[in-house]
Write an enzyme that holds these catalytic residues in place. Structure first.
Site, PDB file in Angstrom:
ATOM      1  N   ASP A  90      10.878  63.156  26.041  1.00 36.09           N
ATOM      2  CA  ASP A  90      10.922  62.364  24.805  1.00 36.09           C
ATOM      3  C   ASP A  90       9.563  61.714  24.581  1.00 36.09           C
ATOM      4  OD1 ASP A  90      11.340  60.570  27.025  1.00 36.09           O
ATOM      5  OD2 ASP A  90      12.090  59.041  25.652  1.00 36.09           O
ATOM      6  N   GLU A 155      13.160  58.251  28.471  1.00 35.53           N
ATOM      7  CA  GLU A 155      12.263  57.350  29.222  1.00 35.53           C
ATOM      8  C   GLU A 155      11.684  56.284  28.315  1.00 35.53           C
ATOM      9  OE1 GLU A 155       8.785  55.627  31.193  1.00 35.53           O
ATOM     10  OE2 GLU A 155       8.811  56.681  29.293  1.00 35.53           O
TER      11      GLU A 155
HETATM   12  N1  BES Z   1       3.997  57.003  31.068  1.00 40.84           N
HETATM   13  C1  BES Z   1       4.297  55.681  30.642  1.00 40.84           C
HETATM   14  C2  BES Z   1       4.047  54.646  31.731  1.00 40.84           C
HETATM   15  C3  BES Z   1       2.608  54.427  32.056  1.00 40.84           C
HETATM   16  C4  BES Z   1       1.736  54.002  31.089  1.00 40.84           C
HETATM   17  C5  BES Z   1       2.165  54.613  33.322  1.00 40.84           C
HETATM   18  C6  BES Z   1       0.416  53.806  31.383  1.00 40.84           C
HETATM   19  C7  BES Z   1       0.851  54.395  33.628  1.00 40.84           C
HETATM   20  C8  BES Z   1      -0.036  54.007  32.653  1.00 40.84           C
HETATM   21  C9  BES Z   1       5.734  55.593  30.199  1.00 40.84           C
HETATM   22  O1  BES Z   1       6.101  56.677  29.385  1.00 40.84           O
HETATM   23  C10 BES Z   1       5.936  54.345  29.372  1.00 40.84           C
HETATM   24  O2  BES Z   1       5.396  54.285  28.298  1.00 40.84           O
HETATM   25  N2  BES Z   1       6.708  53.370  29.876  1.00 40.84           N
HETATM   26  C11 BES Z   1       7.039  52.202  29.137  1.00 40.84           C
HETATM   27  C12 BES Z   1       8.281  51.571  29.688  1.00 40.84           C
HETATM   28  C13 BES Z   1       9.563  52.014  29.070  1.00 40.84           C
HETATM   29  C14 BES Z   1      10.721  51.262  29.666  1.00 40.84           C
HETATM   30  C15 BES Z   1       9.579  51.869  27.573  1.00 40.84           C
HETATM   31  C16 BES Z   1       5.971  51.157  29.216  1.00 40.84           C
HETATM   32  O3  BES Z   1       5.254  51.074  30.218  1.00 40.84           O
HETATM   33  O4  BES Z   1       5.858  50.406  28.253  1.00 40.84           O
HETATM   34 MN    MN Z   2       5.429  58.465  30.187  1.00 37.78          MN
HETATM   35 MN    MN Z   3       5.343  56.270  27.327  1.00 36.72          MN
END
Ligand code: BES
Ligand code: MN
Ligand code: MN
Length: 461
Positions: A90, A155
């Protein structure tokens, strides 16, 4: 016919990119009802692609939300490691659309990078694993380790249904390690293993004043304004020196050890380049900590959105009835998102003036995670990156969150190997998201090496 995976990957470059463009063209935006069919289409595309490269037992698991794609290839024998590859298909919504230089779901290649929503986060990175598996199967006829795969479609909206799926499928998913490519390298030419992710606590504050919008002349001066009250509340959440003022917020924060601070600060940080890239005059954050510590290893509190009153063009005198804000807190070990949510709610209630009503809602959260860096699987990962990129990899912490990482540890007992191939300036979640093609191909090569390195471990665990 290629003799080895390196040759196979070299010969496959154009086709790999054409296939990647196909999956990137499906707008699998998980937070939008309108795209529900596209998310399903993307899951089906992945399943079909996994079938076509020889992954076995592929299956789509329906959930209350978006589906989970599963597959495996487990013929290395029980004395070889079992790894679970996790990723998400997604993507974030593409808006604001007018800031994209090419359409978000019509991927284009420019200057050695592929542009489009999901290129780095995370379709390009899950595709690295599929192409690595294909390359090994086509050249060696089998995989050196036992591989299970799950790709989820939620995710970006908090992985709500995956947690329940993991709990009810522990046998299916059981593995020694979870391998995830959904983080970044340190910088171009510097691959990294990420050993810590921050957690998240995402809250909403709704402030209500009078029971209807009022004329700001007739009533102004006698009735509190929910926007003003909200601004007052927000201003009391953090001190000018960047300390979060929510009572009890730091109670469970594990202090950074001198050793860890030393490690984190060993990596070069170019503060001037950082400011220049963002066009800001000064950095800002918690006093007493360096930029890298503030960005990755200390907790934060930020408003993510705010609304209320008249937001149209021109002027309209109004004393609004309601105002609201979304507030996220990034958490570090050993903070617990549910506990922080309660502390936040209590604190906001305490500081809200009597003249308005307030409602605090916990939207979602996730725990922080850490992977011990002395395990054989981590050493193998460093070695694989060293071979794939022909340079010394580094250990980093990331400020972002992947809440399910902690769930894998709690439910399956498996640590996550975060081997990400993005770059900090890939602009994930932003317009013009991109993925560096050098990283894409070196990523495929590194993952092939990684399976071999894992397979060669003297004694596993
Ligand atoms: N891949 C990201 C997480 C990430 C971002 C890891 C930058 C390392 C560096 C992931 O898809 C993401 O965006 N996670 C969200 C959390 C989620 C619960 C919405 C985030 O970090 O805001
Ligand atoms: Mn991600
Ligand atoms: Mn992300």
């Amino acid at each position: 016919m290629s003799k080895n995976f390196l040759e196979y990957i070299q010969n496959g470059r154009d086709r790999f990119l054409d296939e990647l463009k196909e999956v990137l063209s499906i707008p699998s935006v998980s937070n939008s009802e309108e795209n529900k069919q596209d998310v399903l289409k993307c899951a089906n595309w992945l399943k079909a692609h996994m079938d076509s490269i020889g992954i076995r037992n592929t299956k789509i698991f329906e959930t209350k939300g978006h589906p989970i794609v599963y597959g495996d290839y487990m013929s290395a024998g029980d004395d070889k490691p079992f790894i679970l590859i996790y990723g998400h298909y997604d993507v974030q919504p593409p808006d604001p659309l007018d800031l994209w230089t090419s359409p978000p779901f019509k991927p284009v290649i420019k200057d050695g990078k592929i542009y489009g929503r999901g290129t780095a986060d995370d379709k390009g990175q899950i595709f690295i694993h599929l192409k690595a598996i294909e390359s090994l199967l086509q050249t060696e006829g089998t995989l050196p380790v036992n591989v299970k795969i799950i790709f989820e479609g939620e995710e970006e909206i908090g992985s709500d249904n995956l947690e329940e799926f993991i709990s009810s499928h522990t046998d299916l998913l059981k593995a020694d390690y979870v391998v995830i490519s959904d983080t970044s390298m340190y910088e171009k030419g510097k691959p990294a293993i990420c050993y810590g992710l921050r957690g998240l606590c995402f809250m909403q504050i709704d402030v209500t004043g009078p029971n209807r919008d009022l004329h700001s002349g007739t009533y102004g001066g006698g009735v509190d304004n929910p926007i003003n009250a909200l601004a007052e509340i927000i201003s009391k959440l953090k001190s000018p020196d960047g300390k979060i003022l929510v009572d009890g917020f730091y109670d469970d924060v594990a202090d950074l050890t001198a050793e860890e601070r030393n490690e984190l600060n060993k990596l070069p940080t170019d503060e001037e380049a950082f400011k220049k890239d963002l066009n800001i005059n000064a950095v800002k954050g918690e006093t007493g900590y360096t930029l890298v510590e503030r960005l990755t290893a200390r907790p934060t509190l930020d408003c993510n959105g705010i609304w209320g009153g008249f937001e149209g063009k021109g002027a309209k005198t109004v004393l609004p009835s309601i105002a609201g804000a979304k507030v996220s807190m990034r958490l570090v070990p050993d903070q617990d998102p549910d506990k922080i949510a309660k502390l936040f709610e209590k604190f906001v209630n305490k500081i809200t003036p009597d003249s308005v009503k307030v409602k605090v809602t916990n939207l979602h959260g996730g725990k922080p995670s850490v992977t011990p860096i002395n395990s054989p699987a981590i050493k193998a990962a460093m070695s694989a990156l060293r071979k794939g990129f022909e340079t010394e990899p580094v250990f980093i912490k990331e400020g972002g969150s992947i809440p399910i990482v902690n769930v894998f540890k709690e439910k399956l007992g498996a640590d996550a190997i975060l081997m990400g191939f993005g770059l900090p300036d890939d602009d994930i979640h932003s317009p013009n998201e991109k993925f560096d093609l050098d990283n894409f191909f070196k990523g495929i090569i590194s993952v092939c090496y990684y399976y071999h390195e894992l397979s060669n471990l003297e004694k596993f665990k």
